[in-house]
Design a protein around this motif. Structure first.
Motif, short mmCIF file in Angstrom:
data_model
loop_
_atom_site.label_atom_id
_atom_site.label_comp_id
_atom_site.label_asym_id
_atom_site.label_seq_id
_atom_site.Cartn_x
_atom_site.Cartn_y
_atom_site.Cartn_z
N GLU A 119 65.24 38.88 42.16
CA GLU A 119 65.33 40.03 43.06
C GLU A 119 64.70 41.29 42.44
OE1 GLU A 119 66.35 39.51 46.09
OE2 GLU A 119 66.00 41.63 46.62
N SER A 120 65.02 41.54 41.16
CA SER A 120 64.48 42.75 40.51
C SER A 120 63.19 42.45 39.74
CB SER A 120 65.51 43.29 39.52
OG SER A 120 65.85 42.27 38.58
N ARG A 121 62.60 41.26 40.03
CA ARG A 121 61.51 40.75 39.16
C ARG A 121 62.11 40.61 37.77
NH1 ARG A 121 56.49 40.18 42.25
NH2 ARG A 121 57.37 40.59 44.28
N PHE A 122 61.47 41.11 36.72
CA PHE A 122 62.11 41.05 35.40
C PHE A 122 61.72 42.31 34.65
CE2 PHE A 122 62.84 39.66 31.05
CZ PHE A 122 64.09 39.07 31.20
N ILE A 123 62.64 43.28 34.70
CA ILE A 123 62.33 44.59 34.10
C ILE A 123 62.72 44.56 32.63
CG2 ILE A 123 62.83 47.07 34.20
CD1 ILE A 123 63.67 46.51 37.19
N ILE A 124 61.78 44.98 31.76
CA ILE A 124 62.14 45.11 30.34
C ILE A 124 61.94 46.57 29.93
CG2 ILE A 124 61.70 42.72 29.68
CD1 ILE A 124 58.99 43.47 28.64
N SER A 125 62.68 47.00 28.91
CA SER A 125 62.55 48.38 28.44
C SER A 125 62.50 48.38 26.91
CB SER A 125 63.74 49.21 28.93
OG SER A 125 64.92 48.71 28.33
N VAL A 182 61.57 24.97 32.28
CA VAL A 182 61.46 26.14 33.18
C VAL A 182 60.82 25.67 34.50
CG1 VAL A 182 60.29 28.37 33.57
CG2 VAL A 182 61.32 27.87 31.34
N ARG A 183 59.79 24.86 34.38
CA ARG A 183 59.10 24.40 35.61
C ARG A 183 60.00 23.49 36.44
NH1 ARG A 183 54.02 22.15 36.05
NH2 ARG A 183 54.71 20.41 34.79
N ARG A 184 60.84 22.71 35.75
CA ARG A 184 61.74 21.82 36.50
C ARG A 184 62.90 22.60 37.11
NH1 ARG A 184 66.54 19.44 36.60
NH2 ARG A 184 67.24 20.66 34.83
N THR A 199 48.52 25.87 33.51
CA THR A 199 49.79 26.55 33.73
C THR A 199 50.70 26.38 32.51
OG1 THR A 199 49.59 26.04 36.08
CG2 THR A 199 51.77 26.71 35.30
N ILE A 200 50.82 25.15 32.03
CA ILE A 200 51.71 24.87 30.89
C ILE A 200 51.26 25.65 29.65
CG2 ILE A 200 52.44 23.04 29.29
CD1 ILE A 200 52.38 21.14 31.77
N VAL A 201 49.96 25.64 29.38
CA VAL A 201 49.45 26.33 28.18
C VAL A 201 49.69 27.84 28.31
CG1 VAL A 201 47.35 26.93 26.93
CG2 VAL A 201 47.78 24.56 27.56
N LEU A 202 49.45 28.41 29.49
CA LEU A 202 49.65 29.86 29.64
C LEU A 202 51.12 30.24 29.53
CD1 LEU A 202 46.99 30.81 32.33
CD2 LEU A 202 46.95 31.25 29.88
N MET A 203 52.00 29.36 30.03
CA MET A 203 53.43 29.64 29.87
C MET A 203 53.84 29.59 28.40
SD MET A 203 54.97 27.62 33.15
CE MET A 203 56.70 27.95 32.80
N MET A 204 53.27 28.65 27.67
CA MET A 204 53.58 28.56 26.23
C MET A 204 53.08 29.81 25.52
SD MET A 204 52.83 24.49 25.84
CE MET A 204 52.45 24.49 24.12
N LYS A 205 51.92 30.30 25.93
CA LYS A 205 51.40 31.54 25.32
C LYS A 205 52.30 32.73 25.67
CE LYS A 205 46.58 30.54 24.43
NZ LYS A 205 46.83 30.33 23.02
N THR A 206 52.83 32.72 26.89
CA THR A 206 53.75 33.78 27.29
C THR A 206 54.97 33.78 26.37
OG1 THR A 206 53.06 33.52 29.58
CG2 THR A 206 55.14 34.66 29.23
N LEU A 207 55.47 32.58 26.06
CA LEU A 207 56.65 32.48 25.19
C LEU A 207 56.34 32.99 23.79
CD1 LEU A 207 58.01 29.00 26.35
CD2 LEU A 207 59.09 31.23 26.73
N ALA A 212 60.45 34.28 31.11
CA ALA A 212 61.17 35.42 30.52
C ALA A 212 62.63 35.38 30.94
CB ALA A 212 60.51 36.72 30.97
N LEU A 213 62.89 35.02 32.20
CA LEU A 213 64.27 34.93 32.68
C LEU A 213 65.03 33.84 31.91
CD1 LEU A 213 66.50 35.69 34.73
CD2 LEU A 213 65.48 34.03 36.32
N ALA A 214 64.39 32.70 31.71
CA ALA A 214 65.03 31.59 31.00
C ALA A 214 65.38 32.00 29.57
CB ALA A 214 64.11 30.37 30.99
N LEU A 215 64.47 32.72 28.95
CA LEU A 215 64.69 33.20 27.58
C LEU A 215 65.87 34.16 27.54
CD1 LEU A 215 63.14 32.70 24.97
CD2 LEU A 215 61.70 34.67 25.52
#
Ligand code: HEM
Length: 220
Positions: free
Chosen positions: A205-211, A83-85, A169-177, A55-58
């Motif tokens: 630091e703030s994790r990743f807050i979305i609103s 992202v993983r690298r 891990t890779i598949v779940l990250m792709m699903k997250t995207l 989410a941060l990378a996006l």
């Protein structure tokens, strides 16, 4: 859990492990059961962190958003690998030398504590061009090596201790995207997104807050 097993809950990992009986009808040794429960918890928490970094990378590279939303899984895989690298997560893996050996000019005496620099290897200019730039396209022609991209350990899955959960891990990250680009829209309010390199494992630091999260009208 063993003294008060739930009667009607669906089978959870905790329930399955704590109630498991072997062929002789014995419950698992408590220590082994605890390790098995941790083996489920640890990767769950670990992948949640990588979902946060995705989410941060996006957020930091919005130019990829459209491609990730409208493109195919190949595009998402390139982004996921980068992202993983790129982002720090687990900085190093530690081990102790069992049998003394020499490697190149180094002597490893038995008993010596050794750290494998995962983050440093993923950012080593000898293996990666422009290593401190976020560049998913680099993986389009990447010569797959078990020793250069090692966010989850190096070497061979079958012969060594490289993380066997890498594909999951890779598949779940792709699903997250897919979820972040297709299923919802959201805002990212001002917050501290700095990432400390002295925390292990680390997270913004703030994790990743979305609103202002809104479910997409017609997710593709
Ligand atoms: C963000 C996600 C994850 C990270 C960063 C991660 C990282 C690691 C690292 C650094 C190791 C040690 C590798 C070594 O000693 O060389 C490892 C081992 C291991 N991981 Fe993961 N992992 C993740 C997800 C998962 C998942 C999803 C699973 C299972 C579904 C899993 C299961 C394991 C197991 C069983 C080992 C021990 C392998 C062995 O000692 O032979 N991991 N992981």
């Amino acid at each position: 859990m063993r003294s008060h097993p739930p009667e009607s809950d669906p089978v959870t990992a905790l329930q399955a492990i704590s109630q498991h009986r072997d062929l002789d009808g014995n419950l698992m040794d408590k220590k082994i059961a605890a390790v098995e429960i941790i083996n489920v918890l640890r990767p769950t928490v670990a992948i949640a962190r990588y979902a946060t970094f995705a989410a941060l990378a996006l957020h930091e590279h919005p130019e990829y958003r459209q491609q990730l939303r409208d493109g195919n899984n190949d595009d998402r895989e390139l982004f996921t690998q980068e992202v993983r690298r790129f982002y720090p997560f687990f900085p190093f893996a530690a081990a102790r030398v069992k049998q003394a050996f020499d490697w190149q000019d180094f002597h490893f005496p038995a008993g010596r504590r050794v750290l494998l620099d995962l983050y440093g290897t993923n950012h080593d200019a000898r293996a990666w061009e422009d290593p401190d730039t976020f560049q998913p396209e680099r993986f389009r022609h990447w010569e797959d090596s078990p020793f250069s991209l090692i966010p989850q350990g190096g070497g061979d899955f079958y012969l060594n201790h490289r993380c066997p959960g890498e594909w999951i891990t890779i598949v779940l990250m792709m699903k997250t995207l897919v979820f972040l680009t297709r299923s919802i829209t959201y805002e990212v309010p001002p917050q501290d997104l700095s990432v400390s390199l002295s925390q292990m494992p680390t997270v913004p630091e703030s994790r990743f807050i979305i609103s202002d999260v809104v479910k997409a009208v017609s997710p593709v």
